[in-house]
Design an enzyme around this catalytic site. Structure first.
Site, PDB file in Angstrom:
ATOM      1  N   CYS A 172     -68.651  -8.428 -52.856  1.00 57.28           N
ATOM      2  CA  CYS A 172     -69.227  -7.070 -52.870  1.00 57.28           C
ATOM      3  C   CYS A 172     -68.165  -5.971 -52.889  1.00 57.28           C
ATOM      4  O   CYS A 172     -68.305  -4.969 -53.582  1.00 57.28           O
ATOM      5  CB  CYS A 172     -70.167  -6.881 -51.689  1.00 57.28           C
ATOM      6  SG  CYS A 172     -69.362  -7.141 -50.085  1.00 57.28           S
ATOM      7  N   HIS A 230     -70.793  -5.629 -45.677  1.00 59.61           N
ATOM      8  CA  HIS A 230     -71.202  -5.458 -47.071  1.00 59.61           C
ATOM      9  C   HIS A 230     -70.692  -4.117 -47.608  1.00 59.61           C
ATOM     10  O   HIS A 230     -70.394  -3.207 -46.837  1.00 59.61           O
ATOM     11  CB  HIS A 230     -72.734  -5.532 -47.154  1.00 59.61           C
ATOM     12  CG  HIS A 230     -73.259  -5.648 -48.565  1.00 59.61           C
ATOM     13  ND1 HIS A 230     -72.749  -6.528 -49.480  1.00 59.61           N
ATOM     14  CD2 HIS A 230     -74.269  -4.984 -49.204  1.00 59.61           C
ATOM     15  CE1 HIS A 230     -73.415  -6.413 -50.616  1.00 59.61           C
ATOM     16  NE2 HIS A 230     -74.341  -5.480 -50.476  1.00 59.61           N
ATOM     17  N   ASP A 263     -76.595  -0.826 -55.316  1.00 63.69           N
ATOM     18  CA  ASP A 263     -75.848  -2.016 -54.900  1.00 63.69           C
ATOM     19  C   ASP A 263     -75.666  -2.903 -56.133  1.00 63.69           C
ATOM     20  O   ASP A 263     -76.569  -3.656 -56.507  1.00 63.69           O
ATOM     21  CB  ASP A 263     -76.617  -2.766 -53.799  1.00 63.69           C
ATOM     22  CG  ASP A 263     -75.834  -3.946 -53.239  1.00 63.69           C
ATOM     23  OD1 ASP A 263     -74.941  -4.445 -53.951  1.00 63.69           O
ATOM     24  OD2 ASP A 263     -76.124  -4.366 -52.104  1.00 63.69           O
TER      25      ASP A 263
END
Length: 466
Positions: A28, A70, A85
């Site tokens: 991520c 994250h 995202d």
């Protein structure tokens, strides 16, 4: 693609945009960094954000402590900030975290902040883009809706907390939606210990865990128009059960959802006399009526866990009565207990098999109940014929038994026992008496044409042994 190996060995991993581009892999941090760099080149204001997420490894109701886990982005477009995202939008990893599958998910790009907060909690609460902001405690307690929940047009779910506590062994969940949606559920991997009913705009589920402790409850859904059989998981709960309701036992043959609904209406079963999924009977008898759509042939059978009914007897405890476009299913239970009334249908013009449509749960607590099956009927027994008496397929021995049958378009009716007894016609009914002495079976026979000598069997009764 998502770098699964790198995730497990972060020290060897570079998240610099240039390295991510060259390897074509990252976690991520790399996705968000590369996205930020690309926006910068395109002249779009972009921020890389970090925080807690309800992603891989998340357990319902868990608390979040320590470093953030994250990374995602915010972009400034058309005069305001939006959230996205790109990691979650690119695909999914499997439960064992060994395989990544590319699957573009539009939901995670420019998601509404009120939906984004469901599984993303930024370190800096300003980046929730909400007023008022949620506390970490709110975030931990709130129900996790995954993207399928919103993509399927579902609106709300109750309760709104991730953990549900049973009350007297029962917990309830409901979902509201805009359009006709089909649902299923799994409690600890099975759909046995619950009762789900479809509503016009959603569903209601009552579950009765059969063990105390924590249980995982998953709700699945699919649009009613979807051709494929795939249901997507839309909700997960943890059910905390302190006591088990031993009185509730659902038969294994009970199929979810239970009872009539908009789905059964579409299959041609209109205006049910019993809109609820459970039918309670005290004397072991009940009847259900529907208005039937055109050209529909119906088959019904009765199932129970503690019954050794043959397939033939499962059907013979139900009698179909047709009056115009109305159908009545008259049910006489062989004993007390919980039964499943399964209803199948097909087009009369279709030579194929019957399709399962839906089922009811029938309950009877009266242990005195012991109804015999209805008489056996043969192919010459027409759909709109009706038995008024005797309804029991088992006749008493050495007795005069009264017959009254509603039949049309025939010339003669005989009842054959030890002797043969003709029935007489008056006002559309064939009536008369027969004596059951000296025989084990009684047949009703019809003469369709006065000029022929050929009789057809239409009904068969057994006679009690002395």
């Amino acid at each position: 693609e998502y770098d699964i190996v790198g995730y497990h060995n972060k020290s060897q991993l570079s998240s610099k945009p240039i390295d991510v581009l060259q390897t074509g892999k990252s976690i991520c941090e790399g996705y968000a960094g590369l996205f930020e760099q690309m926006c910068s080149i395109a002249g779009i204001q972009c921020m890389k954000l970090s925080g807690y997420s309800k992603g891989y490894g998340y357990k319902m109701g868990q608390t979040f402590t320590g470093d953030s886990d994250h990374a995602w982005n915010a972009v400034y477009l058309d005069g305001r900030w939006h959230l996205l995202d790109s990691t979650w939008g690119s695909g999914v990893v499997d439960d064992s975290f060994t395989k990544f599958t590319f699957r573009y998910n539009e939901f995670y790009f420019l998601t509404h902040p009120a939906l984004f907060i469901n599984n993303h909690f930024p370190d800096n609460s300003n980046w929730q883009l909400l007023k008022p902001t949620l506390t970490l405690k709110d975030f931990e307690n709130n129900m996790l809706h995954n993207s399928n929940f919103y993509m399927l047009g579902l609106l709300t779910a109750h309760p709104e907390t991730a953990v549900i506590h049973t009350v007297n062994g029962k917990a309830s969940v409901s979902v509201d939606c805009r359009s006709a949606t089909l649902f299923t559920f799994k409690l600890k991997g099975t759909d046995e210990h619950g009762l789900m009913t479809l509503k016009k705009h959603g569903m209601k589920l009552d579950i009765y865990p059969q063990k105390t402790g924590s249980h995982k409850l998953q709700i699945f859904a699919k649009p009613s128009k979807a051709s494929e059989e795939v249901y997507n998981c839309v909700l997960e709960y943890v059910v905390e059960c302190k006591s088990v309701d031993k009185a509730i036992r659902f038969p294994k043959d009970l199929h979810q959802p239970v009872g009539p609904s908009w789905f059964t209406e579409r299959q041609g079963f209109l205006r049910p006399s019993h809109p609820d999924p459970i039918i309670h009977t005290n004397d072991g008898r009940c009847s259900v009526t529907f208005t039937l759509g055109k050209d529909i042939s119906v088959l019904a059978s009765l199932h129970s866990d503690n019954s050794s009914l043959t397939e033939d007897m499962r059907r013979r405890h139900i009698m179909q009565i047709h009056r115009g476009n109305q159908i009545e299913l008259k049910i006489h239970l062989p004993h007390a207990g919980n039964f499943v009334l399964k209803i199948y249908a097909k087009k009369k013009s279709d030579p194929g098999n019957y399709d399962y449509i839906f089922n009811y749960l029938i309950t009877c607590l009266n242990t005195e109940v012991k109804w015999p099956a209805f008489p056996q009927s043969y192919s010459k027994w027409a759909e709109d014929y009706e038995i008024l008496e005797p309804l029991s397929g088992l006749l008493p021995a050495n007795r005069n038994v009264q017959f009254k049958l509603k039949m049309h378009g025939i010339a003669k009716v005989l009842v054959q026992a030890e002797n043969t007894y003709p029935l007489t016609q008056s006002r559309g009914y064939w009536e008369g008496t027969c004596n059951t002495s000296g025989c084990r079976e009684v047949f009703v026979m019809v003469h369709e044409n006065a000029n022929h000598s050929f009789y057809s069997h239409v009904l068969k009764y057994e006679v009690e042994t002395q």
